[in-house]
Structure formats: structure tokens, C-alpha cells
Design an enzyme around this catalytic site. Sequence first.
Site, short mmCIF file in Angstrom:
data_model
loop_
_atom_site.label_atom_id
_atom_site.label_comp_id
_atom_site.label_asym_id
_atom_site.label_seq_id
_atom_site.Cartn_x
_atom_site.Cartn_y
_atom_site.Cartn_z
N GLN A 155 0.80 -1.22 0.00
CA GLN A 155 0.00 0.00 0.00
C GLN A 155 0.84 1.27 0.00
O GLN A 155 0.32 2.36 -0.29
CB GLN A 155 -0.92 0.02 1.22
CG GLN A 155 -0.21 0.20 2.56
CD GLN A 155 -1.13 0.03 3.74
OE1 GLN A 155 -1.60 -1.08 4.02
NE2 GLN A 155 -1.41 1.12 4.44
N CYS A 161 -5.24 0.56 3.61
CA CYS A 161 -5.28 -0.87 3.95
C CYS A 161 -6.65 -1.50 3.73
O CYS A 161 -6.77 -2.65 3.29
CB CYS A 161 -4.87 -1.05 5.42
SG CYS A 161 -5.86 -0.06 6.57
N HIS A 298 -6.40 -1.10 11.24
CA HIS A 298 -5.75 -1.66 10.05
C HIS A 298 -6.57 -2.80 9.47
O HIS A 298 -6.95 -3.73 10.20
CB HIS A 298 -4.35 -2.15 10.44
CG HIS A 298 -3.49 -2.56 9.30
ND1 HIS A 298 -3.32 -1.80 8.16
CD2 HIS A 298 -2.71 -3.67 9.11
CE1 HIS A 298 -2.49 -2.40 7.33
NE2 HIS A 298 -2.11 -3.55 7.87
#
Length: 352
Positions: A155, A161, A298
Amino acid sequence: MLGGYYESHNQQRGWKKSTIAIIGIFALVGILGTLAIVSKNNNHLLSILNAEEQEFQNFILSYSKAYSDENEYSHRFKVFRNNLAYIRVFNSMANTMVLGINQFADLDFAEFKSIYLPSSLPKREQVNPTSFSGIQAPGSIDWRTKGAVTPVKDQGQCGSCWSFSTTGSVEGAWFIAGHSLVSLSEQQLMDCSWLYGNLGCGGGSMDQAFKYIIANKGITSEANYPYKAKDGLCNKSESTNIAASISSFKDVTANSPDDLMNAVATQPVSIGVEADQSVWQLYQSGVVTSNCGTNLDHGVLIVGYDNTATPPYWIVKNSWGTTWGMSGYIEIEISSGNGVCGINMQPSYPVV
């Protein structure tokens, strides 16, 4: 008498001189010894510093690092040394995991968090939590070995994410439904799903991304809409060039490792974790069993598990490239409640 006094006095003076000389010799030896120890210690410290700087130079070459000036170089070296010390202390203790040098080793904790992680993943309202009462999950499964997982992606310096977690689970579901494995476009989700509450590099939600894909009647491929690691305008032409589609999505019952295992037994599953800790930043191998919290920030992807291992663990695909972790993967202990790193809290998956 006088002669005897002078002779005795002179003998005493000679003894005092000899004593002072001997004391002086011992003092000199002591000083020289101290200087030798100090010199030896200084040489040892210099040797350590030289070894650490050589390790820093190897790090710079390995990860193609470039610093603007001597001040930045000195600052990054200091941060690197601090991380290196932490790694050595951590690895010297009894742990089920190992920390190591990776591309994040010249970042302090605050920098790492601000660059790679959004402030938090949006809390979801559970949609159609699935009951898996009839499924008998096997002791272990790995969707990588079954061809349902694309190569690890990166990323970059962008909090996207959530889009990688989304494409990963859709890629797996599409393949398991009988289609060819295709790498799907994270950039499309970043550019085109703002109306669904996603914020590109600023964070987003896998469930909201699923909603966008359903409304758009699918998602295009990575090849058609390449990743740029920055926010952009929606390319409506490419976004309708459909490479895969889903009909719906389902949330796995929160904090139920049994339901999560049954879900993963059928396909890869999108999850949220808390990753703003050193055990994630510097992770190298082994099973994470603690020290990562439950404040989800995340999005990642469970691609399998091994419930027969000690400790049992989830196989999790990350989006920080192959130089991080175990070629881009991390193992997290299977446990009850919220789960390690909050892994049980918000699982969901698409339905083709």
C-alpha cells in the site's frame, strides 16, 4: 649523639622517600590501569557503534533509502539504533515471535503510525451475522495453496489498507466460485467509493467497500486501474470495465473465533486489527500472542489457520510488501473474546 641522630634521621628520610616512590609507582600503575580500562571500554563502544553503522548502511542499501542531508541521516541512524536495541532486548526474552529489521526500522513509533495507519477503522453495525452451525471446519486450511490468494501487495505511504483487505476477500470469493484468479483494483475503491463513507488514504471500511462494489455491479482489475498510493478522481470508464462481481456480503458474528474459523474454512475473510504497535512495525516471524491491543486501525485478510499448532494461529495477509514479516504474512494466535489484536471483532466476507 648528634652524628647518631643525623644518621638515624637520614635513614628515616630515605625510608620515607622509598615509601613515597613505591606509593607513586602503585598510583601510576593504577592510573595507567584505569586509562587502559577506559580505553578498552571506549574501543568496545566504538566497535559497537561501527558495527551498528555498518548495519545501518546495509539497511539503506537493502531498502533503497535516501536521506536529504547529514542531519536527517544522523536522526534516522539514531532511530534505527533505538529500534535495533528494542529488537535485541525483545528477542532475548522468551517469545513465540521474532522481531527484525525491515523497511520501517528507521521510523519511530509515531511516524510509523501516522504514515501507514488511518486513525481507526469505522465501527460497523453487524449486517446479517452468519450462523455456521452445520459446518465442521478442518484442523487447518491455507487458501494460498489452493490458488485463491494473489501475491502480496504494497500500500505504500497511504492509509488504504481497507481497500487491500476488500480486494483480497473478493479475489478469493471470485476464484472459489469457479472463476480465474484476478488481481483487483484498490485504486478504484479509493477513488470511487467516497459516497459510501470511505476516505482513500485517510481510511475506510471493508463493509462500505463491499456496498460500493455491489452498487457498481462489480470491480475492475488492477491492470485496468493501477494502484498509485494517493487519492485521485474516479475513472468512471475503467470502473465499469468489470473483472469480478459480488451479490452481497456478510458479517461474521463478532468475538466468535468458532464462527470466524468456519468462515475462513469456506473462503478468505476481511478483518480489522490494531497494528499501531512495535510487534507489527518490526514483526519478522512467529506467532503474535499479545502486546497489540484492540483499537482497530488496520484492515487485513485472513487466508487460513492452523488450529493444530501450539499455539494455534491465523494466517494473515498484510499489504506492506514482501520485505515485511514472513514474505508479507503474519501469524496471530487463535483466542477467545476480542482476539489477539482485536482479530475477532469485525470479520466480514463477500458473497459472489
